[in-house]
Design a protein around this motif. Structure first.
Motif, PDB file in Angstrom:
ATOM      1  N   ALA A 104       1.006  -1.271  -0.162  1.00 39.17           N
ATOM      2  CA  ALA A 104      -0.209   0.148   0.025  1.00 39.17           C
ATOM      3  C   ALA A 104       0.883   1.161  -0.154  1.00 39.17           C
ATOM      4  CB  ALA A 104      -0.993   0.050   1.228  1.00 39.17           C
ATOM      5  N   GLU A 105       2.199   1.094   0.651  1.00 43.35           N
ATOM      6  CA  GLU A 105       2.897   2.227   0.914  1.00 43.35           C
ATOM      7  C   GLU A 105       3.468   2.650  -0.692  1.00 43.35           C
ATOM      8  OE1 GLU A 105       6.743   3.593   3.139  1.00 43.35           O
ATOM      9  OE2 GLU A 105       6.426   1.444   3.162  1.00 43.35           O
ATOM     10  N   GLY A 106       3.889   1.567  -1.414  1.00 39.81           N
ATOM     11  CA  GLY A 106       4.247   1.658  -2.644  1.00 39.81           C
ATOM     12  C   GLY A 106       3.305   2.208  -3.670  1.00 39.81           C
ATOM     13  N   GLN A 107       2.155   1.874  -3.472  1.00 41.72           N
ATOM     14  CA  GLN A 107       0.980   2.377  -4.345  1.00 41.72           C
ATOM     15  C   GLN A 107       0.623   3.921  -3.927  1.00 41.72           C
ATOM     16  OE1 GLN A 107      -2.157  -0.721  -3.049  1.00 41.72           O
ATOM     17  NE2 GLN A 107      -2.324  -1.178  -4.909  1.00 41.72           N
ATOM     18  N   VAL A 108       0.747   4.163  -2.898  1.00 38.58           N
ATOM     19  CA  VAL A 108       0.871   5.816  -2.418  1.00 38.58           C
ATOM     20  C   VAL A 108       1.950   6.297  -3.209  1.00 38.58           C
ATOM     21  CG1 VAL A 108       0.593   7.443  -0.575  1.00 38.58           C
ATOM     22  CG2 VAL A 108      -0.804   5.287  -0.422  1.00 38.58           C
ATOM     23  N   CYS A 158      -6.908  12.369 -14.627  1.00 36.54           N
ATOM     24  CA  CYS A 158      -7.372  12.007 -13.272  1.00 36.54           C
ATOM     25  C   CYS A 158      -8.086  10.932 -13.137  1.00 36.54           C
ATOM     26  CB  CYS A 158      -8.581  13.218 -13.433  1.00 36.54           C
ATOM     27  SG  CYS A 158      -8.244  14.848 -13.671  1.00 36.54           S
ATOM     28  N   ILE A 159      -8.907  10.208 -14.069  1.00 44.17           N
ATOM     29  CA  ILE A 159      -9.445   8.917 -14.007  1.00 44.17           C
ATOM     30  C   ILE A 159      -8.379   7.784 -13.587  1.00 44.17           C
ATOM     31  CG2 ILE A 159     -10.748   7.430 -15.023  1.00 44.17           C
ATOM     32  CD1 ILE A 159     -12.465   9.609 -14.113  1.00 44.17           C
ATOM     33  N   ASP A 160      -7.277   7.713 -14.167  1.00 38.84           N
ATOM     34  CA  ASP A 160      -6.386   6.959 -13.900  1.00 38.84           C
ATOM     35  C   ASP A 160      -5.631   6.958 -12.525  1.00 38.84           C
ATOM     36  OD1 ASP A 160      -6.464   6.078 -16.687  1.00 38.84           O
ATOM     37  OD2 ASP A 160      -4.690   7.186 -17.366  1.00 38.84           O
ATOM     38  N   VAL A 161      -5.588   8.286 -11.982  1.00 40.66           N
ATOM     39  CA  VAL A 161      -5.156   8.487 -10.640  1.00 40.66           C
ATOM     40  C   VAL A 161      -6.154   8.059  -9.760  1.00 40.66           C
ATOM     41  CG1 VAL A 161      -4.673  10.078  -8.862  1.00 40.66           C
ATOM     42  CG2 VAL A 161      -3.826  10.612 -11.462  1.00 40.66           C
ATOM     43  N   LEU A 162      -7.497   8.384 -10.089  1.00 41.39           N
ATOM     44  CA  LEU A 162      -8.622   7.927  -9.163  1.00 41.39           C
ATOM     45  C   LEU A 162      -8.775   6.270  -9.115  1.00 41.39           C
ATOM     46  CD1 LEU A 162     -11.290  10.335 -10.232  1.00 41.39           C
ATOM     47  CD2 LEU A 162     -10.261  10.156  -7.882  1.00 41.39           C
ATOM     48  N   THR A 163      -8.464   5.662 -10.254  1.00 41.45           N
ATOM     49  CA  THR A 163      -8.185   4.081 -10.184  1.00 41.45           C
ATOM     50  C   THR A 163      -7.468   3.785  -9.263  1.00 41.45           C
ATOM     51  OG1 THR A 163      -9.149   3.986 -12.377  1.00 41.45           O
ATOM     52  CG2 THR A 163      -7.974   2.048 -11.589  1.00 41.45           C
ATOM     53  N   GLN A 164      -6.240   4.482  -9.412  1.00 40.57           N
ATOM     54  CA  GLN A 164      -5.292   4.026  -8.283  1.00 40.57           C
ATOM     55  C   GLN A 164      -5.272   4.189  -6.916  1.00 40.57           C
ATOM     56  OE1 GLN A 164      -2.554   2.060  -9.212  1.00 40.57           O
ATOM     57  NE2 GLN A 164      -3.808   1.643 -10.819  1.00 40.57           N
ATOM     58  N   VAL A 165      -6.190   5.459  -6.767  1.00 41.39           N
ATOM     59  CA  VAL A 165      -6.528   5.871  -5.342  1.00 41.39           C
ATOM     60  C   VAL A 165      -7.397   4.450  -4.693  1.00 41.39           C
ATOM     61  CG1 VAL A 165      -7.984   7.228  -3.893  1.00 41.39           C
ATOM     62  CG2 VAL A 165      -6.332   8.111  -5.587  1.00 41.39           C
ATOM     63  N   SER A 166      -8.414   4.147  -5.516  1.00 42.62           N
ATOM     64  CA  SER A 166      -9.169   2.974  -5.328  1.00 42.62           C
ATOM     65  C   SER A 166      -8.545   1.794  -4.859  1.00 42.62           C
ATOM     66  CB  SER A 166     -10.177   2.706  -6.494  1.00 42.62           C
ATOM     67  OG  SER A 166     -11.037   1.595  -6.009  1.00 42.62           O
ATOM     68  N   ALA A 167      -7.498   1.522  -5.964  1.00 42.14           N
ATOM     69  CA  ALA A 167      -6.727   0.363  -5.389  1.00 42.14           C
ATOM     70  C   ALA A 167      -5.941   0.312  -4.044  1.00 42.14           C
ATOM     71  CB  ALA A 167      -5.763   0.090  -6.402  1.00 42.14           C
ATOM     72  N   ALA A 168      -5.379   1.368  -3.611  1.00 46.93           N
ATOM     73  CA  ALA A 168      -4.727   1.801  -2.694  1.00 46.93           C
ATOM     74  C   ALA A 168      -5.606   1.729  -1.380  1.00 46.93           C
ATOM     75  CB  ALA A 168      -3.900   3.134  -2.367  1.00 46.93           C
ATOM     76  N   THR A 169      -6.635   2.132  -1.521  1.00 46.10           N
ATOM     77  CA  THR A 169      -7.887   2.171  -0.568  1.00 46.10           C
ATOM     78  C   THR A 169      -8.324   0.892  -0.291  1.00 46.10           C
ATOM     79  OG1 THR A 169      -8.750   4.612  -1.057  1.00 46.10           O
ATOM     80  CG2 THR A 169     -10.041   2.858   0.266  1.00 46.10           C
ATOM     81  N   LYS A 170      -8.478   0.043  -1.158  1.00 48.06           N
ATOM     82  CA  LYS A 170      -8.966  -1.250  -1.146  1.00 48.06           C
ATOM     83  C   LYS A 170      -7.773  -2.018  -0.516  1.00 48.06           C
ATOM     84  CE  LYS A 170     -12.821  -1.875  -2.549  1.00 48.06           C
ATOM     85  NZ  LYS A 170     -14.003  -2.073  -1.616  1.00 48.06           N
ATOM     86  N   ALA A 171      -6.572  -2.031  -0.837  1.00 43.95           N
ATOM     87  CA  ALA A 171      -5.380  -2.536   0.222  1.00 43.95           C
ATOM     88  C   ALA A 171      -5.304  -2.137   1.692  1.00 43.95           C
ATOM     89  CB  ALA A 171      -3.972  -2.227  -0.729  1.00 43.95           C
ATOM     90  N   LEU A 172      -5.683  -0.845   1.895  1.00 41.24           N
ATOM     91  CA  LEU A 172      -5.396  -0.545   3.337  1.00 41.24           C
ATOM     92  C   LEU A 172      -6.885  -1.232   4.101  1.00 41.24           C
ATOM     93  CD1 LEU A 172      -4.327   3.097   3.362  1.00 41.24           C
ATOM     94  CD2 LEU A 172      -3.195   1.021   4.286  1.00 41.24           C
ATOM     95  N   GLU A 173      -7.916  -1.237   3.201  1.00 38.97           N
ATOM     96  CA  GLU A 173      -9.297  -2.055   3.745  1.00 38.97           C
ATOM     97  C   GLU A 173      -9.025  -3.348   4.194  1.00 38.97           C
ATOM     98  OE1 GLU A 173     -12.257  -0.986   1.037  1.00 38.97           O
ATOM     99  OE2 GLU A 173     -12.555   0.918   1.741  1.00 38.97           O
TER     100      GLU A 173
END
Length: 97
Positions: free
Chosen positions: A22-26, A39-54
């Motif tokens: 998750a740190e690497g994703q951030v 923007c949409i590509d960044v948001l997609t990656q934000v979603s992936a990082a969020t899921k990793a932390l969840e």
């Protein structure tokens, strides 16, 4: 109450691995913003990082319930009540986030 070993101790290596990922994703997100990525590509990656932390949060919660709450419930009394309140508050925070 005495200090006890955390409930996640058996899963510590796995949790650390997930947190490093998750740190690497951030860090990747920071680079994406610095590089003006769409923007949409960044948001997609934000979603992936969020899921990793969840995923980490759910594992910690599961370990807490199976270890700390179960142990306190066996003791009963105020200790059990406090652990149940803590778990309930943690679940509420996860649901709201």
């Amino acid at each position: 109450m005495e200090h006890r070993e955390p409930g996640y101790v058996a899963d510590k290596a796995q949790l650390l691995k997930r947190l490093r990922r998750a740190e690497g994703q951030v860090r990747g997100l920071q680079r994406m913003v610095e590089d003006d990525v769409y923007c949409i590509d960044v948001l997609t990656q934000v979603s992936a990082a969020t899921k990793a932390l969840e995923t980490v949060a759910l594992q910690l919660l599961d370990d807490h319930l199976a270890h700390c709450v179960a142990e306190a419930s066996a003791e009963g009394g105020p200790v059990a009540e406090e652990k149940l309140r803590e778990a309930s508050a943690a679940i509420a925070r996860l649901v709201r986030s």
